[in-house]
Design a protein around this motif. Structure first.
Motif, mmCIF file in Angstrom:
data_model
loop_
_atom_site.group_PDB
_atom_site.id
_atom_site.type_symbol
_atom_site.label_atom_id
_atom_site.label_comp_id
_atom_site.label_asym_id
_atom_site.label_seq_id
_atom_site.Cartn_x
_atom_site.Cartn_y
_atom_site.Cartn_z
ATOM 1 N N PRO A 99 87.835 8.852 11.340
ATOM 2 C CA PRO A 99 87.820 7.459 11.819
ATOM 3 C C PRO A 99 88.557 7.290 13.135
ATOM 4 O O PRO A 99 88.121 6.521 13.995
ATOM 5 C CB PRO A 99 88.524 6.703 10.686
ATOM 6 N N MET A 100 89.670 8.030 13.322
ATOM 7 C CA MET A 100 90.429 7.887 14.576
ATOM 8 C C MET A 100 89.600 8.373 15.757
ATOM 9 O O MET A 100 89.576 7.758 16.825
ATOM 10 C CB MET A 100 91.737 8.680 14.518
ATOM 11 N N GLY A 101 88.886 9.493 15.567
ATOM 12 C CA GLY A 101 88.027 9.999 16.627
ATOM 13 C C GLY A 101 86.890 9.053 16.941
ATOM 14 O O GLY A 101 86.516 8.871 18.104
ATOM 15 N N GLY A 102 86.337 8.430 15.896
ATOM 16 C CA GLY A 102 85.257 7.468 16.106
ATOM 17 C C GLY A 102 85.714 6.259 16.901
ATOM 18 O O GLY A 102 84.996 5.767 17.780
ATOM 19 N N ARG A 103 86.926 5.776 16.607
ATOM 20 C CA ARG A 103 87.448 4.622 17.354
ATOM 21 C C ARG A 103 87.754 5.006 18.804
ATOM 22 O O ARG A 103 87.529 4.217 19.724
ATOM 23 C CB ARG A 103 88.692 4.066 16.659
ATOM 24 N N LEU A 104 88.259 6.225 19.013
ATOM 25 C CA LEU A 104 88.525 6.672 20.378
ATOM 26 C C LEU A 104 87.224 6.796 21.167
ATOM 27 O O LEU A 104 87.174 6.438 22.354
ATOM 28 C CB LEU A 104 89.256 8.019 20.351
ATOM 29 N N LEU A 105 86.176 7.269 20.527
ATOM 30 C CA LEU A 105 84.883 7.378 21.201
ATOM 31 C C LEU A 105 84.386 6.009 21.630
ATOM 32 O O LEU A 105 83.901 5.833 22.762
ATOM 33 C CB LEU A 105 83.869 8.044 20.267
ATOM 34 N N ARG A 106 84.489 5.014 20.769
ATOM 35 C CA ARG A 106 84.099 3.652 21.134
ATOM 36 C C ARG A 106 84.939 3.146 22.306
ATOM 37 O O ARG A 106 84.424 2.506 23.231
ATOM 38 C CB ARG A 106 84.279 2.716 19.938
ATOM 39 N N GLU A 107 86.235 3.427 22.249
ATOM 40 C CA GLU A 107 87.130 2.959 23.305
ATOM 41 C C GLU A 107 86.759 3.579 24.647
ATOM 42 O O GLU A 107 86.724 2.904 25.674
ATOM 43 C CB GLU A 107 88.578 3.325 22.928
ATOM 44 N N ARG A 108 86.479 4.882 24.633
ATOM 45 C CA ARG A 108 86.102 5.554 25.878
ATOM 46 C C ARG A 108 84.747 5.050 26.388
ATOM 47 O O ARG A 108 84.527 4.955 27.600
ATOM 48 C CB ARG A 108 86.043 7.057 25.653
ATOM 49 N N MET A 109 83.852 4.720 25.499
ATOM 50 C CA MET A 109 82.543 4.234 25.929
ATOM 51 C C MET A 109 82.655 2.821 26.486
ATOM 52 O O MET A 109 81.931 2.443 27.410
ATOM 53 C CB MET A 109 81.548 4.280 24.763
ATOM 54 N N LYS A 110 83.561 2.039 25.939
ATOM 55 C CA LYS A 110 83.780 0.693 26.481
ATOM 56 C C LYS A 110 84.537 0.736 27.802
ATOM 57 O O LYS A 110 84.302 -0.082 28.688
ATOM 58 C CB LYS A 110 84.564 -0.159 25.476
ATOM 59 N N HIS A 111 85.450 1.699 27.923
ATOM 60 C CA HIS A 111 86.289 1.786 29.117
ATOM 61 C C HIS A 111 86.296 3.221 29.633
ATOM 62 O O HIS A 111 87.315 3.919 29.524
ATOM 63 C CB HIS A 111 87.728 1.345 28.799
ATOM 64 N N PRO A 112 85.204 3.706 30.207
ATOM 65 C CA PRO A 112 85.231 5.051 30.800
ATOM 66 C C PRO A 112 86.235 5.106 31.950
ATOM 67 O O PRO A 112 86.628 4.086 32.511
ATOM 68 C CB PRO A 112 83.796 5.250 31.311
ATOM 69 N N TRP A 113 86.639 6.324 32.294
ATOM 70 C CA TRP A 113 87.600 6.478 33.391
ATOM 71 C C TRP A 113 86.924 6.258 34.735
ATOM 72 O O TRP A 113 85.720 6.462 34.895
ATOM 73 C CB TRP A 113 88.207 7.873 33.372
ATOM 74 N N ARG A 114 87.743 5.885 35.703
ATOM 75 C CA ARG A 114 87.274 5.759 37.081
ATOM 76 C C ARG A 114 87.810 6.894 37.945
ATOM 77 O O ARG A 114 87.222 7.236 38.965
ATOM 78 C CB ARG A 114 87.717 4.420 37.673
ATOM 79 N N GLU A 115 88.919 7.502 37.516
ATOM 80 C CA GLU A 115 89.559 8.552 38.291
ATOM 81 C C GLU A 115 89.087 9.922 37.823
ATOM 82 O O GLU A 115 88.864 10.149 36.631
ATOM 83 C CB GLU A 115 91.080 8.436 38.163
ATOM 84 N N ALA A 116 88.971 10.860 38.767
ATOM 85 C CA ALA A 116 88.418 12.179 38.454
ATOM 86 C C ALA A 116 89.355 13.013 37.587
ATOM 87 O O ALA A 116 88.887 13.845 36.792
ATOM 88 C CB ALA A 116 88.108 12.920 39.748
ATOM 89 N N GLY A 117 90.686 12.821 37.703
ATOM 90 C CA GLY A 117 91.642 13.659 36.979
ATOM 91 C C GLY A 117 91.413 13.720 35.480
ATOM 92 O O GLY A 117 91.153 14.802 34.920
ATOM 93 N N PRO A 118 91.515 12.592 34.764
ATOM 94 C CA PRO A 118 91.309 12.641 33.315
ATOM 95 C C PRO A 118 89.884 13.023 32.920
ATOM 96 O O PRO A 118 89.668 13.607 31.853
ATOM 97 C CB PRO A 118 91.646 11.213 32.858
ATOM 98 N N ILE A 119 88.918 12.723 33.773
ATOM 99 C CA ILE A 119 87.535 13.092 33.463
ATOM 100 C C ILE A 119 87.383 14.609 33.475
ATOM 101 O O ILE A 119 86.832 15.208 32.534
ATOM 102 C CB ILE A 119 86.554 12.454 34.471
ATOM 103 N N GLU A 120 87.886 15.248 34.527
ATOM 104 C CA GLU A 120 87.775 16.700 34.634
ATOM 105 C C GLU A 120 88.553 17.393 33.518
ATOM 106 O O GLU A 120 88.114 18.403 32.974
ATOM 107 C CB GLU A 120 88.289 17.175 36.002
#
Length: 896
Positions: free
Chosen positions: A302-323
């Motif tokens: 469940p924690m991973g599922g909620r994190l996935l939703r959070e990332r999909m709602k708020h993807p990163w804008r900066e390259a660092g955490p994405i890479e």
């Protein structure tokens, strides 16, 4: 019930109910929660339980219904799901010690957004409570949101009130708190199950809000929480805390450190874009298949599922955490064996975050502890997998950071393993929770309760051996309890510690201090065991609750690992590739696919497409017939960018992407008739928002701008929108623009950065075949009539449309007005029934035509056939009669 006839119980009930008029009052009476008056009628209807009455044969008849105390959770969950508040009124003193009426009080108020019970929550989704405060005098406001079940909370300030309401929709809280008197936009009120209005001065008072926040977070200054200089956000958060304390009846010590939403760090997706791209819900409002979340969600916890939703709602804008995330996903995607083992290890992990929160709040059941024990029991296995990868030199930086601070929680696993039985009962007051050997004092009670007869047999055997009286017996009766018995002939040999209890004709009965003590223990063992186990359970709960930060940290760790493996699994299952991120604004995709459409249709049935956007190709005008796939191409470009900025692989053979700060999507036709907005009005509202809010690094998707009005109005609007987008920021903004206005294709070469693309089709045997390929250049035709034919429009309508189209095109070539065309076409013999103009009907010959260019004998036959057809009432002919007529006419024609 009149005031004169109120019983003390009803006086108490009505006094409590008066304090909670907006909630259903569950009033504890013995083993039941009872509801009375209107509350009973509502609950009986919503829960489908029997509605009875108190004093049924009296004029003071009171409607009532009730549910068992031990089964109340199920009924409460159903009421909360329907949007009701429920006030739980419990007995706050022991009925055995009460003098008169037992004291009762509301111990908490359950609301849809403050529940913590597992059965009332969606495992992989947050359950948000939100508060919005707008200050018109400063033209500034704040929006805060809180997941009470996990303690996570966040918020931000804005100088644009519409932006706050947009984000309120995007967050999707179960309850939205607003000050009394504040006007709520109609589109918001229609989308929330419950809007709660709070008095403006108390809950949203700045000084009180600051005090609540500092107390809840254990800080002396708001600057620690990055809330200094944000009074409107502070007031919104103060409203959140006020509501939670008022309903839950305790201070909010379980809240995580406040994390303000920093808009500059995230790719912003408004609620319209989320809806149009079907990230979480399809356009029909349903979840599951047909959404991007359904394709990507391979999480195990469940924690991973909620994190996935959070990332999909708020993807990163900066390259660092994405890479950094891409490295972790790539590591797991490349090793199928490792990823499979990680998935297996996570498969038995329950909701650590919500379990430990329920324990901390004192609302846990034994099931929460066994779930906790099972979950932390998987930690060593996950750590060993990371250790092995590190030894092999394959561990990415993000995973190495996690491993460096890993906590197996082995001390608590050992504690829970030694304390609780494998399958404890659901109720904590009935005993049966703890293992033998956990506590010596409990072991004695367990032995007595479960092995009382054995203890008596052991005592008897020991007394026989010590006294040398083999005929000593042990008996029991309800008057004297347990006793030793000796025959009359041996009673004189009883030792002094044997106290005579009863004399019979043939025997004497005795007792001893030890037998009395054992008897008393046996009689009280069951109740004592329950009381002692309850006490031990509370001690265990407090001990585990103190370590909540450790549990929450490992919950976050497992969520991150689960997030990585889910994206890696999606990449492997769907054959996705790692994107290349660049600092520019290009969007170069080779072999791009729509992840959702491909999943539904199958990879073999989906045609990939290439897409190239760069400094010379900022605005791509895409033409082609309906159903050819224009909208698919538009959406897939946006979805690929969203996935990439989540740190995911993407559905493409190759993708070189410049990061975006916002994605705007104006796709599809919809209306909002309840608010008086037509399809065209909704379209223009969404377009206006894009033009006002889009920036230089935004990606804009526009589908059919201007089609809801007249041809020239729509064309003019679409044309001007293209010009504006091309000029914005000095050199234009990245835009994919699908249109049926072929006139716009002339903008290529006239406006820098504008390029034409079309979805290729092929004509074959009078029909069209959709090739689903995006190719350079404009489309030559719209193929609307061919698409209508494919859709099943009747053939005569299709033929009529072709005739009209041909005539209109011919007149356009000659520069003639199209108005004159309709008189000619509508009076032709091919006119559909009922469409010819009344004033021209008499132009159709009334008499059968003369045939002067054939032999006389055959001309006579033609006249006869014409007369027969003219006189026939075709509407009244049956199929067989029509067939017979046709056969007769053909036979007559052939005979000559």
């Amino acid at each position: 019930m009149s005031a004169k006839k109120l019983t003390p119980m009803f006086e108490q009930y009505l006094g409590i109910k008066e304090e909670y008029p907006d909630a259903l009052l569950f009033y504890r009476m013995g083993d039941f929660y009872e509801l009375f008056f209107e509350d009973a009628e509502v609950a009986a209807r919503e829960l489908s339980i029997a509605l009875t009455s108190r004093n049924p044969n009296d004029e003071t008849r009171v409607p009532m219904c009730g549910v068992p105390h031990h089964a109340a959770k199920e009924y409460l969950g159903r009421l909360l799901e329907k949007g009701y508040k429920v006030a739980i009124c419990d007995q706050i003193e022991d009925p055995k010690e009460a003098k008169g009426l037992v004291k009762r009080a509301v111990t908490r108020v359950l609301t849809p957004a403050t529940v913590v019970d597992e059965d009332s929550l969606e495992a992989k989704d947050h359950n948000f409570l939100a508060a919005l405060f707008w200050n018109p005098s400063r033209n500034r406001g704040g929006l805060g949101w809180l997941d009470y079940s996990t303690g996570d909370w966040s918020g931000f300030e804005s100088s644009r009130e519409p932006e706050l309401w947009q984000w309120a929709q995007k967050i999707g809280p179960r309850e939205l708190l607003v000050p009394e008197g504040h006007e709520v936009p109609s589109f918001v009120s229609q989308n929330f199950a419950q809007i709660v209005r709070l008095p403006g001065k108390g809950p949203f008072d700045r000084a009180s809000a600051e005090e609540r926040i500092c107390k809840a977070q254990g800080v002396a200054d708001l600057a620690v929480l990055d809330l200094a200089g944000k009074p409107e956000l502070v007031k919104a958060l103060g409203g959140l805390l006020f509501y939670c304390v008022q309903t839950q009846k305790h201070e909010l010590e379980h809240l995580a450190p406040f994390k303000p939403l920093t808009l500059g760090k995230h790719l912003l997706l408004d609620e319209v874009t989320e809806r149009n791209l079907e990230l979480f819900r399809r356009l029909d409002g349903k979840t599951g298949p047909g959404t991007l979340l359904h394709v990507v969600d391979k999480t195990k916890t469940p924690m991973g599922g909620r994190l996935l939703r959070e990332r999909m709602k708020h993807p990163w804008r900066e390259a660092g955490p994405i890479e950094e995330t891409l490295d972790a996903v790539s590591w797991l995607a490349q090793d199928d064996s490792l990823r499979t083992k990680v998935r297996e290890a996570l498969d038995s992990v329950f909701d650590l975050e919500r379990c430990i929160t329920r324990i901390f709040l004192g609302r846990a059941t034994p099931k929460d502890f066994t779930a906790l024990r099972s979950s932390i029991g998987r930690l060593p296995g996950v750590r060993e997998l990371l250790d092995q990868a590190q030894q092999d030199g394959q561990l990415p930086r993000a995973a190495a950071a996690i491993l460096a601070n890993w906590d197996d929680l082995s001390d608590f696993h050992a504690l829970l393993e030694s304390a609780l039985v494998d399958n404890p009962p659901p109720v904590i007051t009935e005993g049966g929770l703890f293992r033998m050997g956990y506590r010596p004092e409990l072991d004695e009670l367990l032995n007595l309760a479960e092995h009382g007869e054995s203890a008596l047999d052991e005592l008897l055997a020991r007394e026989r051996a010590e006294t040398g009286l083999p005929k000593l017996k042990l008996g029991y009766n309800r008057v004297f309890g347990y006793y030793f018995e000796l025959p009359r002939g041996q009673s004189d040999n009883a030792p002094e510690r044997f106290v005579r209890r009863q004399t019979l004709a043939n025997a004497e009965r005795f007792t001893t201090d030890e037998l009395k003590g054992l008897e008393e223990k046996l009689m009280n063992a069951s109740e004592e065991r329950k009381r002692h186990e309850y006490k031990l359970f509370l001690e265990l709960r407090d001990q585990v609750a103190e370590a909540r930060p450790r549990f929450l940290y490992m919950a976050d760790v497992l969520a991150a690992v689960d997030y990585w493996q889910a994206l890696a699994e999606a990449a492997r299952v769907n054959n996705w590739s790692r994107p290349e991120l660049t600092p520019g604004r290009e969007l170069n995709i080779t072999g791009g696919r729509h992840p959702v459409v491909e999943t539904v249709q199958g990879a073999a049935n989906f045609i990939p497409n290439d897409l190239a956007m760069d400094e010379d190709r900022k605005i791509l005008l895409i033409t082609g017939p309906n159903m050819a796939g224009k909208s698919t191409v538009l959406r897939q470009a946006a979805l690929i960018l969203i996935l990439a900025q989540m740190g995911s692989f993407v559905p493409a053979a190759k993708a070189k992407l410049g990061l975006a700060d916002r994605i705007f999507s104006r796709v599809g036709a919809s209306d909002n008739l309840a608010q008086g907005q037509s399809t065209f009005m909704v379209e223009m509202t969404e377009t206006a928002r894009i033009l006002r809010q889009a920036g230089k690094r935004s990606l804009i998707i526009l589908d059919e701008i201007g089609r809801g009005t007249s041809t020239f109005d729509g064309l003019a609007l679409a044309w001007s929108v293209v010009e504006e987008l091309a000029a914005r920021g000095g050199d234009g903004m990245r835009t994919l623009f699908a249109t049926h206005y072929h006139e716009l294709t002339s903008l290529e070469g006239a406006i820098p950065g504008v390029r034409n693309l079309n979805i290729a089709v092929k004509e074959w045997g009078g029909d069209i075949v959709f090739l689903r390929r995006l190719v350079p250049g404009p489309s030559d035709r719209s193929y609307g009539i061919e698409v209508a034919k494919l859709a099943g429009v009747p053939p005569r309508v299709v033929q009529r449309a072709k005739a009209i189209l041909a005539d209109l095109e011919e007149r356009a070539k000659r520069g003639e007005s199209h108005r004159g065309a309709f008189i000619k076409i509508e009076t032709s013999p091919t006119t559909l029934p009922g469409l010819d103009r009344p004033e021209h009907r008499n132009e159709i010959p009334a008499e059968p035509p003369a045939f002067t260019d054939v032999a006389p004998e055959r001309a006579e036959i033609f006249v006869q056939i014409a007369e027969t057809l003219t006189d026939a009432d075709l509407d009244s002919l049956s199929p067989i009669e029509a067939l017979n007529m046709l056969h007769t006419l053909k036979k007559k024609l052939n005979s000559n």
